[in-house]
Design an enzyme around this catalytic site. Structure first.
Site, PDB file in Angstrom:
ATOM      1  N   ILE A   1     -31.772  -4.446 -49.719  1.00  0.00           N
ATOM      2  CA  ILE A   1     -30.854  -4.058 -50.630  1.00  0.00           C
ATOM      3  C   ILE A   1     -30.518  -4.925 -51.733  1.00  0.00           C
ATOM      4  O   ILE A   1     -30.182  -6.366 -51.481  1.00  0.00           O
ATOM      5  CB  ILE A   1     -29.443  -3.539 -50.011  1.00  0.00           C
ATOM      6  CG1 ILE A   1     -29.905  -3.024 -48.618  1.00  0.00           C
ATOM      7  CG2 ILE A   1     -28.721  -3.022 -50.658  1.00  0.00           C
ATOM      8  CD1 ILE A   1     -30.369  -1.394 -49.201  1.00  0.00           C
TER       9      ILE A   1
ATOM     10  N   LYS B   1     -33.432  -4.610 -33.813  1.00  0.00           N
ATOM     11  CA  LYS B   1     -32.797  -3.237 -34.599  1.00  0.00           C
ATOM     12  C   LYS B   1     -33.756  -2.068 -33.714  1.00  0.00           C
ATOM     13  O   LYS B   1     -32.990  -1.098 -33.873  1.00  0.00           O
ATOM     14  CB  LYS B   1     -33.227  -3.412 -36.183  1.00  0.00           C
ATOM     15  CG  LYS B   1     -32.593  -4.283 -36.999  1.00  0.00           C
ATOM     16  CD  LYS B   1     -31.226  -3.648 -37.006  1.00  0.00           C
ATOM     17  CE  LYS B   1     -30.247  -4.370 -37.838  1.00  0.00           C
ATOM     18  NZ  LYS B   1     -28.890  -3.995 -37.953  1.00  0.00           N
TER      19      LYS B   1
ATOM     20  N   GLY C   1     -19.812  -9.060 -45.564  1.00  0.00           N
ATOM     21  CA  GLY C   1     -21.340  -9.194 -45.900  1.00  0.00           C
ATOM     22  C   GLY C   1     -21.710  -8.476 -47.185  1.00  0.00           C
ATOM     23  O   GLY C   1     -20.849  -7.776 -48.014  1.00  0.00           O
ATOM     24  N   GLN C   2     -23.129  -8.552 -47.368  1.00  0.00           N
ATOM     25  CA  GLN C   2     -23.653  -8.032 -48.799  1.00  0.00           C
ATOM     26  C   GLN C   2     -23.371  -6.482 -48.967  1.00  0.00           C
ATOM     27  O   GLN C   2     -22.770  -6.244 -49.730  1.00  0.00           O
ATOM     28  CB  GLN C   2     -25.241  -8.134 -48.928  1.00  0.00           C
ATOM     29  CG  GLN C   2     -25.592  -7.895 -50.049  1.00  0.00           C
ATOM     30  CD  GLN C   2     -27.269  -7.744 -50.116  1.00  0.00           C
ATOM     31  OE1 GLN C   2     -27.826  -7.697 -48.924  1.00  0.00           O
ATOM     32  NE2 GLN C   2     -27.898  -7.383 -51.203  1.00  0.00           N
TER      33      GLN C   2
ATOM     34  N   GLY D   1     -18.235  -6.656 -39.996  1.00  0.00           N
ATOM     35  CA  GLY D   1     -19.037  -7.317 -40.601  1.00  0.00           C
ATOM     36  C   GLY D   1     -18.817  -6.992 -42.052  1.00  0.00           C
ATOM     37  O   GLY D   1     -19.581  -6.854 -43.135  1.00  0.00           O
TER      38      GLY D   1
ATOM     39  N   ASP E   1     -14.193  -9.108 -40.113  1.00  0.00           N
ATOM     40  CA  ASP E   1     -15.322  -9.975 -40.092  1.00  0.00           C
ATOM     41  C   ASP E   1     -15.073 -11.185 -39.257  1.00  0.00           C
ATOM     42  O   ASP E   1     -13.821 -11.550 -38.793  1.00  0.00           O
ATOM     43  CB  ASP E   1     -15.854 -10.276 -41.439  1.00  0.00           C
ATOM     44  CG  ASP E   1     -17.056 -10.583 -41.715  1.00  0.00           C
ATOM     45  OD1 ASP E   1     -18.058  -9.836 -42.365  1.00  0.00           O
ATOM     46  OD2 ASP E   1     -17.416 -11.983 -41.255  1.00  0.00           O
TER      47      ASP E   1
ATOM     48  N   TYR F   1     -35.404 -10.218 -35.372  1.00  0.00           N
ATOM     49  CA  TYR F   1     -34.377  -9.183 -35.958  1.00  0.00           C
ATOM     50  C   TYR F   1     -34.976  -7.798 -35.769  1.00  0.00           C
ATOM     51  O   TYR F   1     -34.158  -6.999 -35.478  1.00  0.00           O
ATOM     52  CB  TYR F   1     -34.316  -9.588 -37.462  1.00  0.00           C
ATOM     53  CG  TYR F   1     -33.568  -8.685 -38.174  1.00  0.00           C
ATOM     54  CD1 TYR F   1     -32.299  -8.519 -38.093  1.00  0.00           C
ATOM     55  CD2 TYR F   1     -34.152  -8.194 -39.275  1.00  0.00           C
ATOM     56  CE1 TYR F   1     -31.494  -7.408 -38.925  1.00  0.00           C
ATOM     57  CE2 TYR F   1     -33.606  -7.186 -40.253  1.00  0.00           C
ATOM     58  CZ  TYR F   1     -32.460  -6.985 -40.049  1.00  0.00           C
ATOM     59  OH  TYR F   1     -31.607  -6.069 -41.013  1.00  0.00           O
TER      60      TYR F   1
ATOM     61  N   ASP G   1     -14.494 -10.480 -34.123  1.00  0.00           N
ATOM     62  CA  ASP G   1     -15.636 -11.119 -33.577  1.00  0.00           C
ATOM     63  C   ASP G   1     -16.226 -10.037 -32.702  1.00  0.00           C
ATOM     64  O   ASP G   1     -15.561  -9.531 -31.733  1.00  0.00           O
ATOM     65  CB  ASP G   1     -15.609 -12.352 -32.814  1.00  0.00           C
ATOM     66  CG  ASP G   1     -16.959 -12.813 -32.270  1.00  0.00           C
ATOM     67  OD1 ASP G   1     -17.922 -12.044 -32.305  1.00  0.00           O
ATOM     68  OD2 ASP G   1     -16.761 -13.965 -31.993  1.00  0.00           O
TER      69      ASP G   1
HETATM   70  P1  NAD Z   1     -24.820  -9.730 -44.078  1.00  0.00           P
HETATM   71  O1  NAD Z   1     -25.535 -10.772 -43.533  1.00  0.00           O
HETATM   72  O2  NAD Z   1     -24.492  -9.904 -45.664  1.00  0.00           O
HETATM   73  O3  NAD Z   1     -23.632  -9.267 -43.533  1.00  0.00           O
HETATM   74  C1  NAD Z   1     -23.171  -9.409 -42.149  1.00  0.00           C
HETATM   75  C2  NAD Z   1     -21.598  -9.908 -41.942  1.00  0.00           C
HETATM   76  O4  NAD Z   1     -21.615  -9.798 -40.392  1.00  0.00           O
HETATM   77  C3  NAD Z   1     -21.112 -11.155 -42.227  1.00  0.00           C
HETATM   78  O5  NAD Z   1     -19.918 -10.901 -43.266  1.00  0.00           O
HETATM   79  C4  NAD Z   1     -20.860 -11.886 -41.070  1.00  0.00           C
HETATM   80  O6  NAD Z   1     -19.668 -12.873 -41.167  1.00  0.00           O
HETATM   81  C5  NAD Z   1     -20.627 -10.713 -40.221  1.00  0.00           C
HETATM   82  N1  NAD Z   1     -20.759 -11.410 -38.821  1.00  0.00           N
HETATM   83  C6  NAD Z   1     -21.685 -11.978 -38.039  1.00  0.00           C
HETATM   84  N2  NAD Z   1     -21.649 -12.111 -36.906  1.00  0.00           N
HETATM   85  C7  NAD Z   1     -20.400 -11.353 -36.417  1.00  0.00           C
HETATM   86  C8  NAD Z   1     -19.745 -10.915 -35.350  1.00  0.00           C
HETATM   87  N3  NAD Z   1     -20.081 -11.667 -34.143  1.00  0.00           N
HETATM   88  N4  NAD Z   1     -18.625 -10.489 -35.352  1.00  0.00           N
HETATM   89  C9  NAD Z   1     -18.259  -9.835 -36.693  1.00  0.00           C
HETATM   90  N5  NAD Z   1     -18.642 -10.084 -37.737  1.00  0.00           N
HETATM   91  C10 NAD Z   1     -19.865 -10.969 -37.846  1.00  0.00           C
HETATM   92  O7  NAD Z   1     -25.508  -8.345 -43.882  1.00  0.00           O
HETATM   93  P2  NAD Z   1     -25.677  -6.953 -44.527  1.00  0.00           P
HETATM   94  O8  NAD Z   1     -26.783  -7.166 -45.840  1.00  0.00           O
HETATM   95  O9  NAD Z   1     -24.349  -6.704 -45.348  1.00  0.00           O
HETATM   96  O10 NAD Z   1     -26.065  -6.145 -43.605  1.00  0.00           O
HETATM   97  C11 NAD Z   1     -25.294  -5.219 -42.888  1.00  0.00           C
HETATM   98  C12 NAD Z   1     -26.214  -4.427 -41.855  1.00  0.00           C
HETATM   99  O11 NAD Z   1     -27.237  -3.604 -42.758  1.00  0.00           O
HETATM  100  C13 NAD Z   1     -26.834  -5.193 -40.833  1.00  0.00           C
HETATM  101  O12 NAD Z   1     -26.917  -4.285 -39.669  1.00  0.00           O
HETATM  102  C14 NAD Z   1     -28.175  -5.444 -41.417  1.00  0.00           C
HETATM  103  O13 NAD Z   1     -29.162  -5.570 -40.516  1.00  0.00           O
HETATM  104  C15 NAD Z   1     -28.580  -4.015 -42.180  1.00  0.00           C
HETATM  105  N6  NAD Z   1     -29.362  -3.944 -43.214  1.00  0.00           N
HETATM  106  C16 NAD Z   1     -29.451  -4.601 -44.183  1.00  0.00           C
HETATM  107  C17 NAD Z   1     -30.166  -5.034 -45.255  1.00  0.00           C
HETATM  108  C18 NAD Z   1     -29.941  -5.568 -46.525  1.00  0.00           C
HETATM  109  O14 NAD Z   1     -30.991  -5.767 -47.477  1.00  0.00           O
HETATM  110  N7  NAD Z   1     -28.911  -6.265 -46.880  1.00  0.00           N
HETATM  111  C19 NAD Z   1     -31.681  -4.251 -45.180  1.00  0.00           C
HETATM  112  C20 NAD Z   1     -31.617  -3.578 -43.828  1.00  0.00           C
HETATM  113  C21 NAD Z   1     -30.818  -3.602 -42.807  1.00  0.00           C
HETATM  114  C1  AKB Z   2     -33.770  -8.767 -44.372  1.00  0.00           C
HETATM  115  O1  AKB Z   2     -34.558  -9.026 -45.313  1.00  0.00           O
HETATM  116  O2  AKB Z   2     -33.720  -9.425 -43.393  1.00  0.00           O
HETATM  117  C2  AKB Z   2     -32.925  -7.401 -44.548  1.00  0.00           C
HETATM  118  C3  AKB Z   2     -33.786  -6.394 -44.211  1.00  0.00           C
HETATM  119  C4  AKB Z   2     -34.700  -5.621 -44.969  1.00  0.00           C
HETATM  120  O3  AKB Z   2     -33.413  -5.832 -42.948  1.00  0.00           O
HETATM  121  N1  AKB Z   2     -32.687  -7.410 -45.977  1.00  0.00           N
END
Ligand code: NAD
Ligand code: AKB
Length: 324
Positions: free
Chosen positions: A174, A148, A12-13, A9, A35, A144, A54
Site C-alpha cells: 500500500i 497471515k 498505523g499506515q 492498530g 493502538d 510474517y 494492546d
Molecule cells: P502498520 O505497521 O503501519 O500499523 C500497525 C499498527 O499496529 C501500529 O500503529 C502499531 O503501533 C500497532 N500495534 C502493534 N502491536 C500492537 C499491539 N500489540 N496491540 C495494538 N496495536 C499494536 O501496519 P499497516 O500497514 O497499517 O497494516 C495494517 C494491516 O494491513 C496489517 O494486518 C498488515 O499486515 C496489513 N497489510 C498492510 C499492507 C501495507 O502495505 N501497509 C500490505 C498488506 C497487508
Molecule cells: C509488507 O511489505 O510487509 C507489507 C505487505 C505487503 O504485507 N506492505
C-alpha cells in the site's frame, strides 16, 4: 446494522486513514480508534475517541468492546514483513495470538462483523508468480507470511465453528502519503516519493527490476469498505480475497516520478528485504473480488505519482506533517 466500530492498530499506515474514512460514514463518536502506541493519539484523537489498547491483553480487548458497545471491528494491529524477520517471535505472537484475542472477544460479546486484513505475503516461491490465482499454494518463506496464512485459516475456523462474519483481503503493497509505513518490504514505494520531494534522489533497498503488486491508499480504503459492506450471501470467499491494482518495479516508479521531476535520481543498494520481495508475486489475479463484491481499482501508477507528489510537495512547502 453495524453502528459502533473498533479499530485496532489505528495509528498505523492504513489505520490512520481508515479511521477517518470510517468516521465519515459512521460518525466521529462511533469509531473508537485504538493502538498500542501513544504516538497514534496525535494522529487520530482530534476527530473522535482514542484509547490505548494492546491486542495481546485479551481482557482489555473484551472490556473495550463492552465499554463502547462495539458491533464491528477492523483488526489492523500487526507486525509487518521486515520487522517480522528481525523479531520473529514478536510477529508470531502479535499476529496470531493478537488476532485470536480479538476474534474470541468479538465472539463472546456479540460483535457482528470483523475485517482482518491478510497480505500478498501469504504467497511464496512455490506459488505461480504471474497472475497469482485466488486459490493456490500457500507456502510463504517469511514469518510474517506464515502468520497471515494462519490468520486466514483461523478466521475460517471461527466462521465455520461459531458462525462469525470475518472478512479480509490480501493487500498488495500500500502506497500512501498520510502516515509512513510500519516496517514492510514494500515501504520503498512510499519513501521514494518523500525522498524525491525532499532530496531529489533516493537510495532503494530493492533491485531496479523487482516487480511487486502495489495499490494507492484511496483504492485500499475503497476495497476495505466495499468488502466490509458487501452482502454476505454473495461472498464465496471470506478471509482471503486476492486484491490488486497495478504491478511495478522500483525503476517504473523512478521513471514515473521523472516525468514530473526530470532531475530525480535513484541508486540501488539491495538488503535483506530483497529476498522477501523475490518470494512474492509479480502480479495477482483478483477476479474473485471483482465477481463477488464488484472490486475495481481507480488509480494506476502515473495517476498515483501525480497525486503523491502534489500532496507531499504541498505539505513539504508548508513545513507540515500529516494528518486526517
Ligand atoms: P502498520 O505497521 O503501519 O500499523 C500497525 C499498527 O499496529 C501500529 O500503529 C502499531 O503501533 C500497532 N500495534 C502493534 N502491536 C500492537 C499491539 N500489540 N496491540 C495494538 N496495536 C499494536 O501496519 P499497516 O500497514 O497499517 O497494516 C495494517 C494491516 O494491513 C496489517 O494486518 C498488515 O499486515 C496489513 N497489510 C498492510 C499492507 C501495507 O502495505 N501497509 C500490505 C498488506 C497487508
Ligand atoms: C509488507 O511489505 O510487509 C507489507 C505487505 C505487503 O504485507 N506492505
Amino acid at each position: 446494522m453495524i453502528s459502533r466500530i473498533l479499530v485496532t492498530g489505528a495509528g498505523g499506515q492504513i489505520g490512520s486513514e481508515l479511521t477517518c474514512a470510517l468516521r465519515a460514514i459512521y460518525g466521529n463518536d462511533n469509531v473508537i480508534a485504538t493502538d498500542l502506541s501513544e504516538n497514534a493519539r496525535a494522529k487520530i484523537a482530534a476527530d473522535g475517541p482514542f484509547e490505548l489498547l494492546d491486542v495481546m491483553q485479551k481482557n482489555n480487548v473484551e472490556a473495550m468492546i463492552k465499554k463502547h458497545g462495539i458491533d464491528g471491528i477492523f483488526h489492523l494491529a500487526a507486525i509487518l514483513s521486515a520487522v517480522g524477520e528481525q523479531k520473529p517471535n514478536l510477529a508470531w505472537n502479535i499476529n496470531i495470538q493478537g488476532a485470536m484475542n480479538v476474534f474470541d472477544a468479538a465472539r463472546d460479546n456479540g460483535v457482528k462483523r470483523i475485517f482482518a486484513p491478510s497480505s500478498m505475503a501469504v504467497f511464496g516461491p512455490t506459488t505461480p508468480f504471474d497472475n497469482t490465482p485466488q486459490d493456490t499454494i500457500l507456502q510463504p518463506t517469511t514469518i510474517y507470511g506464515m502468520t497471515k496464512v494462519i490468520d486466514e485459516l483461523i478466521g475460517k475456523y471461527y466462521i465455520q465453528r461459531y458462525g462469525m462474519d470475518i472478512r479480509g483481503v490480501r493487500y498488495p503493497g500500500i502506497i500512501s502519503n498520510a502516515t509512513l509505513p510500519g516496517g514492510g518490504t514494500t515501504d520503498y514505494a512510499v519513501q521514494i516519493y518523500y525522498d524525491a520531494v525532499k532530496y531529489g534522489k533516493y537510495e532503494c533497498f530493492l533491485k531496479e527490476d523487482t516487480m511487486l503488486p502495489m495499490m494507492y491508499m484511496p483504492d485500499c480504503l475503497k476495497g476495505t469498505l466495499d468488502l466490509f459492506h458487501a452482502k454476505r450471501e454473495r461472498l464465496i470467499h471470506n478471509t482471503d480475497f486476492n486484491l490488486a491494482a497495478f504491478s511495478v518495479t522500483p525503476k517504473d516508479i523512478y521513471m514515473s516520478i521523472k516525468k514530473y521531476m526530470p532531475d530525480f535520481e535513484i541508486t540501488y543498494k539491495p538488503d535483506f528485504r530483497q529476498a522477501i520481495a523475490d518470494s512474492w508475486p509479480n502480479s495477482i489475479d483478483d477476479s474473485s473480488a471483482r465477481a463477488e463484491w464488484d472490486w475495481k481499482p481507480s488509480f494506476d501508477l502515473d495517476a498515483m505519482t501525480l497525486d503523491m507528489l502534489k500532496v507531499i510537495g504541498e505539505r513539504y512547502k508548508r513545513g507540515l506533517i500529516v494528518n486526517c
